[in-house]
Design a protein around this motif. Structure first.
Motif, PDB file in Angstrom:
ATOM      1  N   ASP A 297      37.335  44.009  48.155  1.00  0.00           N
ATOM      2  CA  ASP A 297      36.459  43.672  47.026  1.00  0.00           C
ATOM      3  C   ASP A 297      37.200  43.854  45.710  1.00  0.00           C
ATOM      4  O   ASP A 297      37.041  43.063  44.778  1.00  0.00           O
ATOM      5  N   VAL A 298      37.997  44.911  45.625  1.00  0.00           N
ATOM      6  CA  VAL A 298      38.766  45.167  44.409  1.00  0.00           C
ATOM      7  C   VAL A 298      39.802  44.072  44.190  1.00  0.00           C
ATOM      8  O   VAL A 298      39.982  43.575  43.072  1.00  0.00           O
ATOM      9  N   LYS A 299      40.501  43.684  45.261  1.00  0.00           N
ATOM     10  CA  LYS A 299      41.508  42.621  45.145  1.00  0.00           C
ATOM     11  C   LYS A 299      40.885  41.319  44.650  1.00  0.00           C
ATOM     12  O   LYS A 299      41.422  40.642  43.771  1.00  0.00           O
ATOM     13  N   LYS A 300      39.711  40.984  45.223  1.00  0.00           N
ATOM     14  CA  LYS A 300      39.018  39.752  44.815  1.00  0.00           C
ATOM     15  C   LYS A 300      38.605  39.814  43.354  1.00  0.00           C
ATOM     16  O   LYS A 300      38.751  38.849  42.604  1.00  0.00           O
ATOM     17  N   ALA A 301      38.084  40.980  42.956  1.00  0.00           N
ATOM     18  CA  ALA A 301      37.628  41.131  41.575  1.00  0.00           C
ATOM     19  C   ALA A 301      38.796  41.058  40.601  1.00  0.00           C
ATOM     20  O   ALA A 301      38.706  40.421  39.544  1.00  0.00           O
ATOM     21  N   LEU A 302      39.914  41.694  40.937  1.00  0.00           N
ATOM     22  CA  LEU A 302      41.090  41.657  40.072  1.00  0.00           C
ATOM     23  C   LEU A 302      41.674  40.241  39.984  1.00  0.00           C
ATOM     24  O   LEU A 302      42.130  39.815  38.920  1.00  0.00           O
TER      25      LEU A 302
END
Length: 283
Positions: A22-27
């Motif tokens: 989720d963090v990778k997608k958001a970044l």
């Protein structure tokens, strides 16, 4: 676009508790902008089961004191961190924290930098803290520091349990009449964790971010476009009621706000501060 590095991913994970993917997608969506990535995560309502997973524990205590001054009173609070609560609750550690506080008061320190630079015995607080680390066998550091001043200052120090030293300290500065309800306000601050005194104190960038998150969340929920502005205003009012001290419901009587509490006393709440052990961020 900034590179999506492991350090960036860790930073956002630590601050939000969201999962790695989720963090990778958001970044990626935010083109490497950390602040924007956090907004995206909040807007999507991503929750983590273990928000603190992988984060270093920060234990310790908070030493606090009210001293008389020429124009009233001044409240000081200094957080001293250790690695374990075993060390934090020892009489020697608590006594050392009080020594650091005394040095901070003598220097009229209002932030960690000025506390560390304050005189202590033959050196500085920084030197004393480094020596304390060797004594206690753990990393010891000065964490959050707060100072409030006014005609009257009230301090409430909360302990998680009887054997532990204070882990939350709330300080309230009031006028003379406001002192009658200052203790109640300090209890409120300790329990409810307000961030600002009044809504005018909320930084513009925080408001902009909150409004953007509220808008995107409403859109993600499929709300009709024409009513989204009204929904956003409602969510902004909820934000104020949660984070602005004078607009919070008074915990002992939800029919009143904290502002009402002081109006009833014909007093004024001038400023406040709240410190909680381990909440200062990471080194």
């Amino acid at each position: 676009m900034a590179a999506i590095t492991a350090a960036l991913i860790k930073q956002v994970r630590d601050d939000t508790g969201a999962g790695m993917m989720d963090v990778k997608k958001a970044l990626t969506e935010a083109e490497g902008d950390v602040a924007r990535a956090k907004e995206i995560i909040r807007a999507k309502g991503i929750q983590a089961a273990g928000k603190r997973e992988g984060r270093a524990a920060q234990e310790g205590t908070i030493a606090s004191r009210v001293v008389d001054a020429a124009n009233g009173q001044v409240g000081y609070a200094v957080e001293l961190n250790s690695e374990t609560d075993f060390v934090a609750k020892t009489p020697k550690f608590v006594a050392f924290a009080d020594e650091v506080l005394s040095n901070a008061i003598a220097a009229d320190a209002s932030d960690a930098e000025s506390v560390l630079a304050a005189k202590a015995d033959d050196g500085t607080v920084k030197t004393a803290v480094e020596e304390a680390a060797a004594l206690f066998g753990e990393h010891v550091k000065v964490g959050q520091v707060a100072k409030v001043e006014g005609p009257k200052v009230e301090i409430y120090a909360h302990k998680k349990s009887a054997e532990m030293p204070p882990s939350i300290v709330a300080m309230v500065a009031t006028d003379e009449k406001g002192a009658a309800v200052a203790h109640e306000a300090a209890l409120q601050i300790s329990a409810m964790g307000a961030k600002w005194l009044k809504r005018e104190d909320v930084p513009a960038d925080v408001l902009e971010s909150e409004r953007r998150v509220a808008t995107e969340k409403s859109q993600a929920e499929g709300k009709p476009e024409q009513i989204i502005p009204k929904i956003v205003e409602g969510r902004m009012n909820s934000f104020y009621k949660e984070n602005v001290l004078l607009e919070q419901e008074y915990v002992k009587d939800p029919s009143k706000t904290v502002s009402d509490l002081f109006k009833d006393a014909d007093g004024e709440l001038i400023s406040f501060a709240r410190i909680e052990v381990g909440k200062a961020g990471r080194e």
